[in-house]
Scaffold this active site. Structure first.
Site, PDB file in Angstrom:
ATOM      1  CB  SER A 481      73.582  69.221  73.950  1.00 24.86           C
ATOM      2  OG  SER A 481      73.334  70.156  74.975  1.00 24.86           O
ATOM      3  CG  ASP A 567      70.667  65.317  80.237  1.00 22.23           C
ATOM      4  OD1 ASP A 567      70.917  66.298  80.958  1.00 22.23           O
ATOM      5  OD2 ASP A 567      70.728  65.343  78.999  1.00 22.23           O
ATOM      6  CG  HIS A 599      73.992  66.693  78.587  1.00 20.27           C
ATOM      7  ND1 HIS A 599      72.688  66.744  78.135  1.00 20.27           N
ATOM      8  CD2 HIS A 599      74.668  67.610  77.834  1.00 20.27           C
ATOM      9  CE1 HIS A 599      72.579  67.640  77.164  1.00 20.27           C
ATOM     10  NE2 HIS A 599      73.768  68.177  76.956  1.00 20.27           N
TER      11      HIS A 599
END
Length: 622
Positions: A481, A567, A599
């Site tokens: 991320s 995602d 994600h």
């Protein structure tokens, strides 16, 4: 044989995915037992199953229970027992081609007039979460208290029945909702707490004056509405405070405290609020007194302390508070903490049989001076049976968020125990943007993604690399991320510090990220604005100087890129762009793609593939 035996006595991906995952359901109606659930993943079946247990509140033997309904109070039943509140999905808007043109029933078209056309890992099909209530009897018909409204309660994507509660008199239902739609929804965090009166059918906004998040409604023992509040619209990582509505006034109990609240519960006597919050690289239990309108000072006090996380608050039993606890070597178990004696009692031991057979890693605190003269906590995780006379390959771990605490958490993917068990030292800095070091430290990362925080990362790895047991020729950099963004960015500025990189669902191109992510409010705030705002110097710095895509010409080391197909927070194009750039530049690179993961990586067999490819890449390149 000795080497083989040693290898079998450290954590492995397969062992990690045999661990039971403990979550408390609550204290039994008779207050004598804790009811909890253990989820057991099955790699072979590629799914998980759960069992429910009851254990005496003062410790003892756990027993499996087939049904928990009769054991626990149901907060969704009204105080007088007449009604039950629940949620269901309702089709409100036309989206599909066949919605507009019924004769074209095989059409796969989807038509949108605003943003919020997809969120987290699902596309908007015109359906919304709504709150219903009905008489508490069989075959009763439910009433939709948001009938016809194109808003969600519970909130997507993660909201559940914690988003709605009964008033103490059972005459009203209070619920969390962001009453915005389409593009307006995607650029705002302005959720409010609404009160629906069953008798009149009237809805009142209880938090109308606040423009940021209002969440987690509860009532105190004396009937005062309490909730968590962030002040600024569009800032999802704003300071989270506990607010109490008392005699016509909203009293902020934590406004003068330099921290942010994760969750809270009232003490049974209504005199204190206990809450969980990050502090100095851990999650701990705090208390704050409630003085009402008296002149008694409001005081926040830290209750627990140690290198562990208070991962959740369950409830009270006399002088004891029941908590969930983790550390970097242990998944969550349930504990009782005596508030007077300040002593711990471990209640569950779901994974002790496995852990007792393992050599565990060692976790150390280290405080590093940053380039701007600040003291930064760095967690250093050492391999099992660590020998300081040897040299170890070392990984810089880059946390996501970007505003999130790096604490004594236990992850089933980014698992420091497993990294250490594979022979790696892990360096995990509480860099700028980490909660638990004051509000200013947390906020310094917004609009400065490639600035001081990158210096923090390098200060951490450079400081630890001074140790004789660190193999300076074998440093790696890994993260997901915002941590993935960090990996992509550091790959262009590391000056040959690192030998290899791994980026999972990372932001590679800030401009295309702004153009494709679903929660636009996040990028508006953290990027400083849109890429087309040419007169916005802050935003332009994000899209140019702080854009990893502009640094690819300086990439010179192998990189593994991991991407989830579903995602929508950091969409697939980010991973594709990064992999394509690396390949066309002739850099050793690999794309690990999970078409059905978001994600995160949630399916057991995919998780094992993730772990095997992670360590396979490190073995190849480090």
């Amino acid at each position: 044989m000795s080497a083989t035996a040693s290898a079998q006595n450290v954590m492995s991906p397969e062992t990690l995915w045999k661990l039971g995952r403990v979550s408390a359901l609550g204290i039994s109606k008779d207050t004598k037992n804790i009811i909890y659930k253990v989820t057991f993943p099955s790699v072979e079946e590629n799914k998980s199953s759960s069992k429910h247990y009851s254990i005496p509140i003062n410790g003892g033997t756990a027993t499996e229970v087939p049904d928990t309904k009769a054991l626990l109070n149901d907060k969704n039943i009204s105080p007088d027992g007449k009604y039950i509140v629940y949620n269901d999905e309702v089709k409100i808007e036309k989206v599909h081609g066949k919605d507009f043109y019924p004769e074209l029933e095989k059409s796969e078209a989807q038509i949108y007039n605003g943003l919020d056309y997809r969120h987290w890992d699902t596309w908007n099909e015109g359906k919304f979460n709504h709150v219903f209530y009905k008489e508490n009897k069989e075959n009763a018909e439910g009433k939709d208290i948001l009938a016809g409204e194109n808003f969600d309660s519970p909130q997507k994507p993660f909201g559940g029945d914690e988003d709605y509660i009964w008033s103490p008199d059972g005459k009203s239902i209070l619920y969390v909702c962001k009453k915005k739609a389409g593009t307006e929804y995607a650029i705002s965090t302005n959720t409010d707490i609404y009160e629906y009166n069953l008798e009149t059918g009237k809805t009142t906004n209880r938090t109308e004056g606040n423009l940021g998040y209002d969440t987690a409604p509860q009532f105190s023992p004396s009937g005062n509405l309490t909730w968590l509040q962030m002040k600024r619209d569009g800032y999802e990582a704003d300071k989270n405070d506990i607010v109490v509505s008392f005699k016509g006034m909203n009293i902020n109990l934590t406004s003068s405290w330099d921290g942010t609240v994760e969750s809270f519960v009232w003490s049974p006597d209504g005199k204190k609020v206990y809450f969980q919050a990050p502090i100095d690289g851990t999650l701990q239990l705090f208390e704050v007194n409630f003085p009402g309108l008296t002149k008694i000072a409001i005081t926040v006090t830290q209750v627990t302390n140690g290198d562990f996380d208070v991962a959740g608050i369950v409830g009270f039993s006399g002088d004891n508070i029941i908590l969930s606890r983790t550390d970097m070597n242990h998944a969550a178990e349930l504990y009782s903490y005596n508030l007077k004696k300040k002593s711990w009692l471990k209640l569950t031991s779901v994974n002790d049989v496995i852990y007792n057979k393992l050599s565990l890693s060692k976790t150390e605190r280290r405080y590093v001076t940053t380039t701007d003269g600040k003291k930064m906590l760095v967690w250093v995780i050492l391999p099992p049976n660590f020998d300081a006379s040897k040299k170890y390959p070392t990984l810089l771990y880059c946390q996501g968020g970007p505003q999130s605490p790096l604490t004594q958490f236990y992850s089933f993917r980014w698992n420091f125990q497993l990294m250490a068990a594979n022979g790696y030292i892990v360096v995990a800095p509480n860099r700028r943007g980490m909660q638990g070091h004051g509000v200013e430290w947390n906020e310094q990362i917004s609009k400065d993604w490639g600035g001081q925080v990158m210096k923090d990362y390098l200060s951490a790895i450079d400081d630890v690399a001074k140790e004789s047991y660190v193999d300076k020729a074998r440093l790696g950099c890994v993260g997901a991320s915002y941590g993935g963004y960090s990996v992509f960015y550091l790959a262009g500025i590391h000056n040959n510090r690192f030998k290899t990189f791994i980026a999972h669902d990372g932001v590679f191109n800030t401009q295309s990220m702004f153009g494709t992510t679903e929660e636009v409010f996040f990028n508006n705030w953290d990027f400083g604005g849109a890429y087309w705002e040419k007169d916005n110097a802050v935003a332009q710095k994000t899209y140019n100087e702080f854009n990893p895509a502009t640094l690819v010409n300086k990439w010179n080391k192998p990189i593994l890129i991991v991407q989830g197909g579903k995602d929508y927070r950091v969409p697939i194009g980010q991973g594709q762009e990064a992999f394509q750039a690396a390949q066309l530049r002739g850099i050793k690179s690999r794309l690990l793609y999970f078409p059905e993961e978001n994600h995160w990586v949630l399916k057991p067999q995919n998780a094992i593939v993730w772990q095997r490819e992670f360590y396979k890449w490190l073995k190849e390149t480090l």
